[in-house]
Design a protein around this motif. Structure first.
Motif, PDB file in Angstrom:
ATOM      1  N   ASP A 132      -7.204 -10.438   9.491  1.00  0.00           N
ATOM      2  CA  ASP A 132      -7.762 -10.654   8.154  1.00  0.00           C
ATOM      3  C   ASP A 132      -8.993 -11.561   8.262  1.00  0.00           C
ATOM      4  OD1 ASP A 132      -6.766 -13.244   8.499  1.00  0.00           O
ATOM      5  OD2 ASP A 132      -4.977 -12.865   7.283  1.00  0.00           O
ATOM      6  N   THR A 160     -13.003  -1.298  10.396  1.00  0.00           N
ATOM      7  CA  THR A 160     -13.628  -1.222   9.066  1.00  0.00           C
ATOM      8  C   THR A 160     -12.889  -2.053   8.021  1.00  0.00           C
ATOM      9  OG1 THR A 160     -14.342   0.987   9.641  1.00  0.00           O
ATOM     10  CG2 THR A 160     -14.480   0.387   7.324  1.00  0.00           C
ATOM     11  N   ARG A 161     -11.548  -1.992   8.041  1.00  0.00           N
ATOM     12  CA  ARG A 161     -10.772  -2.677   6.994  1.00  0.00           C
ATOM     13  C   ARG A 161     -10.604  -4.172   7.263  1.00  0.00           C
ATOM     14  NH1 ARG A 161     -10.190   1.192   2.932  1.00  0.00           N
ATOM     15  NH2 ARG A 161      -9.605   3.192   3.808  1.00  0.00           N
ATOM     16  N   ALA A 165     -13.156  -5.634   4.376  1.00  0.00           N
ATOM     17  CA  ALA A 165     -12.173  -6.118   3.398  1.00  0.00           C
ATOM     18  C   ALA A 165     -12.383  -7.609   3.170  1.00  0.00           C
ATOM     19  CB  ALA A 165     -10.763  -5.852   3.887  1.00  0.00           C
ATOM     20  N   LYS A 166     -12.220  -8.018   1.910  1.00  0.00           N
ATOM     21  CA  LYS A 166     -12.365  -9.441   1.601  1.00  0.00           C
ATOM     22  C   LYS A 166     -11.000 -10.086   1.464  1.00  0.00           C
ATOM     23  CE  LYS A 166     -16.877  -9.142  -0.458  1.00  0.00           C
ATOM     24  NZ  LYS A 166     -17.783  -9.572  -1.501  1.00  0.00           N
ATOM     25  N   GLY A 167     -10.871 -11.283   2.006  1.00  0.00           N
ATOM     26  CA  GLY A 167      -9.650 -12.046   1.884  1.00  0.00           C
ATOM     27  C   GLY A 167      -9.988 -13.522   1.765  1.00  0.00           C
ATOM     28  N   ILE A 236      -5.522  -4.961  11.877  1.00  0.00           N
ATOM     29  CA  ILE A 236      -5.201  -4.460  10.535  1.00  0.00           C
ATOM     30  C   ILE A 236      -3.828  -3.792  10.512  1.00  0.00           C
ATOM     31  CG2 ILE A 236      -6.362  -2.214  10.825  1.00  0.00           C
ATOM     32  CD1 ILE A 236      -6.248  -4.316   7.597  1.00  0.00           C
ATOM     33  N   TYR A 238      -1.165  -4.855  11.683  1.00  0.00           N
ATOM     34  CA  TYR A 238      -0.172  -5.878  11.328  1.00  0.00           C
ATOM     35  C   TYR A 238       0.050  -5.908   9.818  1.00  0.00           C
ATOM     36  CZ  TYR A 238       1.625 -10.512  10.133  1.00  0.00           C
ATOM     37  OH  TYR A 238       2.353 -11.543   9.583  1.00  0.00           O
ATOM     38  N   GLN A 239      -1.026  -5.812   9.052  1.00  0.00           N
ATOM     39  CA  GLN A 239      -0.909  -5.871   7.586  1.00  0.00           C
ATOM     40  C   GLN A 239      -0.137  -4.664   7.053  1.00  0.00           C
ATOM     41  OE1 GLN A 239      -1.679  -8.645   6.525  1.00  0.00           O
ATOM     42  NE2 GLN A 239      -3.426  -9.425   7.685  1.00  0.00           N
ATOM     43  N   HIS A 240      -0.404  -3.495   7.638  1.00  0.00           N
ATOM     44  CA  HIS A 240       0.311  -2.287   7.200  1.00  0.00           C
ATOM     45  C   HIS A 240       1.794  -2.389   7.556  1.00  0.00           C
ATOM     46  CE1 HIS A 240      -3.535  -0.719   6.174  1.00  0.00           C
ATOM     47  NE2 HIS A 240      -3.922  -0.492   7.413  1.00  0.00           N
ATOM     48  N   ARG A 242       3.553  -5.203   7.890  1.00  0.00           N
ATOM     49  CA  ARG A 242       4.180  -6.198   6.991  1.00  0.00           C
ATOM     50  C   ARG A 242       4.374  -5.633   5.585  1.00  0.00           C
ATOM     51  NH1 ARG A 242       7.472  -8.559   9.023  1.00  0.00           N
ATOM     52  NH2 ARG A 242       7.212 -10.346  10.374  1.00  0.00           N
ATOM     53  N   GLU A 243       3.405  -4.817   5.153  1.00  0.00           N
ATOM     54  CA  GLU A 243       3.488  -4.179   3.843  1.00  0.00           C
ATOM     55  C   GLU A 243       4.707  -3.251   3.791  1.00  0.00           C
ATOM     56  OE1 GLU A 243       0.778  -5.009   1.781  1.00  0.00           O
ATOM     57  OE2 GLU A 243       1.933  -4.116   0.151  1.00  0.00           O
ATOM     58  N   SER A 309      -1.574   3.422   7.980  1.00  0.00           N
ATOM     59  CA  SER A 309      -1.336   2.881   6.640  1.00  0.00           C
ATOM     60  C   SER A 309       0.130   2.490   6.562  1.00  0.00           C
ATOM     61  CB  SER A 309      -1.651   3.926   5.569  1.00  0.00           C
ATOM     62  OG  SER A 309      -0.671   4.948   5.596  1.00  0.00           O
ATOM     63  N   ALA A 310       0.492   1.777   5.487  1.00  0.00           N
ATOM     64  CA  ALA A 310       1.893   1.397   5.303  1.00  0.00           C
ATOM     65  C   ALA A 310       2.782   2.639   5.269  1.00  0.00           C
ATOM     66  CB  ALA A 310       2.040   0.593   4.011  1.00  0.00           C
ATOM     67  N   ASP A 311       2.293   3.692   4.615  1.00  0.00           N
ATOM     68  CA  ASP A 311       3.092   4.920   4.527  1.00  0.00           C
ATOM     69  C   ASP A 311       3.213   5.625   5.878  1.00  0.00           C
ATOM     70  OD1 ASP A 311       3.949   4.751   1.957  1.00  0.00           O
ATOM     71  OD2 ASP A 311       2.381   6.027   1.102  1.00  0.00           O
TER      72      ASP A 311
END
Lengths: 582, 190
Positions: A132, A160-161, A165-167, A236, A238-240, A242-243, A309-311
């Motif tokens: 992030d 890219t994300r 992406a802004k955080g 990125i 990791y974020q998917h 965790r989601e 992606s998370a899915d």
């Protein structure tokens, strides 16, 4: 103070806060904003280089001279800089050196989706993979420390994300830049074979030390929770993860090369199902399997293509994904296209009419390949238009074909790596027509300065190269200027260029209307004269549209969108379009 | 608090990114975690643009999955239809009724669907079309459509409207602030 910023902004900010003194790069989505943001930091020097190899080489010099430095580029840029990188790994650094590379999984704005983690293995250099904006900020400082501690260039890889992406980011205390000694050390920096052999041994030893470091650094983090499922991941992904699975155990890598073998082995042993989630290549999985560690779910369930992606993570585990209606079918697509008023429109209208074979290049003009203009037939990489056209012409000659190819290239791409292709065309007696669209900006990436724009990155005036003079110096005798807003003139010039044997260069010097905010008097349609024949529509301008007029559909020009270039009007056989006074 | 998912859609050049920034900055100013993401690059040349803003106590991914948006804000009707499947069941759609021809329509290769608003109505029960372009022009600038759209959804967001106003004032250039605030209020009243 907390701010919400993109990964690119965070890297730039941290470069300024971590003692950085010199940065150089070449624009390329999604990396571009990083250097633009560095330019906003007053105390740090930065510049656009003509290409990524020059950028990295300049940064190598900056490191030898004792300044912490950063080079920024997109993934394919590393291919251009790879020659420097593969020997830089031998010399190591004097002051800390970070090569930031932005990958583009999903190819939002790229010609391929190569995984830069391959380069870290190939060059045997450490690589950090932030998850992030905060990590992007923190990893720049950590990266300089690793680079200097282990005497190695360090690759900071985003996707890219992460880049866009802004955080939320919390800024750390600022380290004042300290410029060290200008290193004179022949065995370290002169890579003759005898010195290189010694350095190669050192690179292998360095990698062993980095492996030990990877086991203990907090950059690699175990988040032990439910041991039913354990996931190795980074960036990125990791974020998917965790989601999708907030309660799973996760081994999150910040340092993605080299891998912490003991840590991975211990983690895998503690969980019932061990999964690896990584975008693009099976970099982790291949190495983990080679360690003899059991992997239950990995690339057999997650594609090598596109983004995670998370899915996708849920589906890989056979769990339910977010339910959604299918996208509405049969909608007209809305692809990007030439801006209203863009000078490329006239050129491609004529190339399309003449049905010439167009060897294209990377830039806004690549959009000339899209229907209905459909006037580009190959586009490989930065600078390939001229060299590829040269190869085509040589084989055409062997085959007895008389058609001459047309290469189309923009100013920035020409400086990047088109010049050497043109040199070859002249030197090797080639036979191609080259059109250089000199709009004095690096357009597709958002309008960056270049050696032909007359300004440097910060906007200050700079030496401006004259393309016609440069082209002549490379050995081209036939050089002419064209104005692609004038279709008749452009057609005549292209016909002449195609009929004249040998290398022939045409240069259009109309500026980018977006970058230079060019606005001319707009046009309007006389509905009495318009026959509704649609001949003008082929120019593919979003200012044009069909509206009901009496019992017919006729053309209308949207006054909010029209830029007044007049290209559409030149295709009208009924003289129905004219400039609106006022 | 569950993560609140906002999707903003439109056409390159309409100011989708600035609207996203306003919402993200406002969420941060309200003390929440936030992630915002869109794709730059090719999308800037009049192409379709989609942006995500995710707000909550802790936000992981910057990406909104299709079927999970609480609200879809579309600056153009065709783009509303293109991304309506991002809405979760019961999700809300607010769209600008002014159409912009895509290049495929402008070049005569496709037709703009004449029944776009009916199809939107069929795809989403809670869909609201507003005349954002007219409201923006009344506020003083046709380009303020993005602020009208932000204004139109303020009452549906977990963000304080006063905070949004403050952020708009802060990020607007001197003269633009008043126009943007009028556009924001015009959108809220629509």
């Amino acid at each position: 103070m907390k701010k919400i910023i993109s990964g690119n902004e965070a890297i730039a900010l941290s470069f300024g806060d971590s003692g950085g003194v010199f940065a150089s790069g070449y624009p390329g989505t999604p990396s571009t904003e990083t250097l633009e943001e560095v330019a906003r930091l007053d105390e740090v020097y930065c510049e656009w280089a003509p290409n990524e190899k020059v950028a990295l080489e300049s940064v190598i010099g900056a490191s030898i001279a004792g300044g912490r430095c950063l080079s920024t580029m997109k993934h394919v840029g590393v291919n251009v800089a790879a020659d420097a990188l593969m020997t830089l790994t031998y010399t190591g650094v004097n002051a800390g050196l970070i090569l930031m590379v932005a990958d583009d999984p999903g190819m939002h704005s790229s010609q391929n989706e190569q995984d830069s983690r391959n380069y870290a293995r190939f060059a045997k250099v450490p690589m950090l993979d932030p998850a992030d904006s905060q990590e992007a900020y923190d990893f720049v400082r950590a990266g300089f420390e690793i680079s200097e501690q282990f005497d190695t260039p360090l690759m900071l890889r985003t996707t890219t994300r992460i880049a866009h992406a802004k955080g939320v980011v919390e800024q750390r205390e600022k380290i004042k830049p300290v410029v060290g000694e200008w290193a004179r050390n022949v065995p370290k920096y002169v890579m003759l074979p005898n010195f290189g052999k010694i350095k190669h041994g050192e690179v292998e030893e360095r990698l062993l030390k980095l492996r030990e470091f990877a086991e203990t650094t907090p950059l690699n983090r175990v988040e032990m929770a439910d041991t039913e499922l354990g996931i190795l991941t980074s960036g990125i992904s990791y974020q998917h993860v965790r989601e999708a699975y907030p309660n799973a155990s996760v081994l999150k890598l910040g340092l993605v090369h080299p891998l912490p073998e003991k840590k991975i082995r211990a983690f895998a042993a503690k969980v019932r199902r061990f999964m690896i989630v990584e975008e693009m290549d099976a970099i982790f999985e291949e190495q983990v399997r080679a360690m003899g560690i059991r992997v239950d779910i990995g690339k057999d369930r997650i594609s090598y293509c596109g983004e995670v992606s998370a899915d996708i993570v849920r589906a890989a585990l056979g769990d339910a994904v977010t339910g959604s209606a299918p996208p509405v079918a049969d909608l007209p697509q809305r692809p990007p296209t030439f801006c209203p008023g863009c000078a490329h429109r006239g050129l491609f209208t004529i190339l399309s009419k003449l049905k010439a074979f167009v060897s294209g290049d990377i830039g806004c003009y690549t959009l000339g390949a899209l229907p209905p203009i459909s006037a580009m037939h190959s586009c490989i990489c930065m600078g390939a238009s001229i060299s590829a056209a040269h190869g085509m012409a040589k084989v055409n000659e062997i085959a007895g074909r008389t058609e001459k190819p047309v290469a189309v290239i923009g100013d920035s791409t020409f400086f990047h790596s088109g010049m050497t292709g043109l040199l070859s065309l002249a030197y090797n007696g080639g036979n191609a027509l080259v059109v250089i669209m000199d709009n004095r900006t690096t357009g597709m990436t958002g309008g960056q300065e270049n050696p032909g724009s007359g300004r440097v990155l910060q906007g200050e005036p700079a030496r401006q190269v004259d393309i016609a003079t440069l082209v002549k110096a490379l050995g081209i005798d036939n050089v002419a200027e064209i104005n692609t807003y004038d279709l008749a003139e452009t057609e005549a010039a292209i016909r002449k260029g195609l009929e004249t044997p040998g290398p022939y260069v045409l240069i259009d010097k109309n500026p980018c209307i977006l970058r230079y905010r060019v606005k001319q008097s707009m046009l309007a349609v006389d509905l009495e004269k318009c026959s509704g024949c649609r001949a003008c529509l082929k120019v593919t301008c979003v200012a044009l549209g069909m509206v009901p007029a009496g019992d017919k559909m006729k053309v209308q020009i949207d006054p909010n969108i029209c830029n007044g270039c007049g290209v559409c009007a030149q295709l009208c056989k009924f003289d129905a379009m004219s400039v609106v006074k006022g | 608090m569950k993560v609140f998912n906002i999707v903003i859609a439109g056409v390159g050049g309409q100011g989708v990114l600035l609207a996203s920034r306003v919402l993200a900055e406002s969420a941060l100013a309200c003390g929440m975690d936030v992630k915002q993401n869109e794709v730059h690059g090719m999308a800037q040349r009049g192409g379709s643009v989609i942006s995500f803003v995710r707000i909550g106590e802790r936000v992981y991914s910057p990406v909104v999955m299709p079927g999970s948006a609480d609200i879809l804000i579309s600056f153009e009707p065709l783009e509303a239809l293109r991304y309506v499947h991002y809405l979760k069941p019961g999700g809300k759609l607010v769209y600008n009724r002014a159409t912009i021809n895509p290049s495929t329509v402008a070049s005569g290769m496709a037709t703009y669907p004449p029944d776009v608003e009916e199809r939107i109505g069929r795809a989403c029960r809670d869909a609201h079309g507003i005349d954002a372009l007219a409201i923006a022009k009344e506020a003083g600038n046709a380009k303020a459509v993005n602020m009208v759209m932000v204004g139109s959804v303020m009452k549906n967001l977990p963000i304080d409207a006063k905070v949004v106003e403050g952020v708009v004032r802060e990020i607007s250039r001197d003269k633009g602030a008043e126009v943007n605030l009028r556009a924001l209020k015009g959108g809220a009243a629509a």
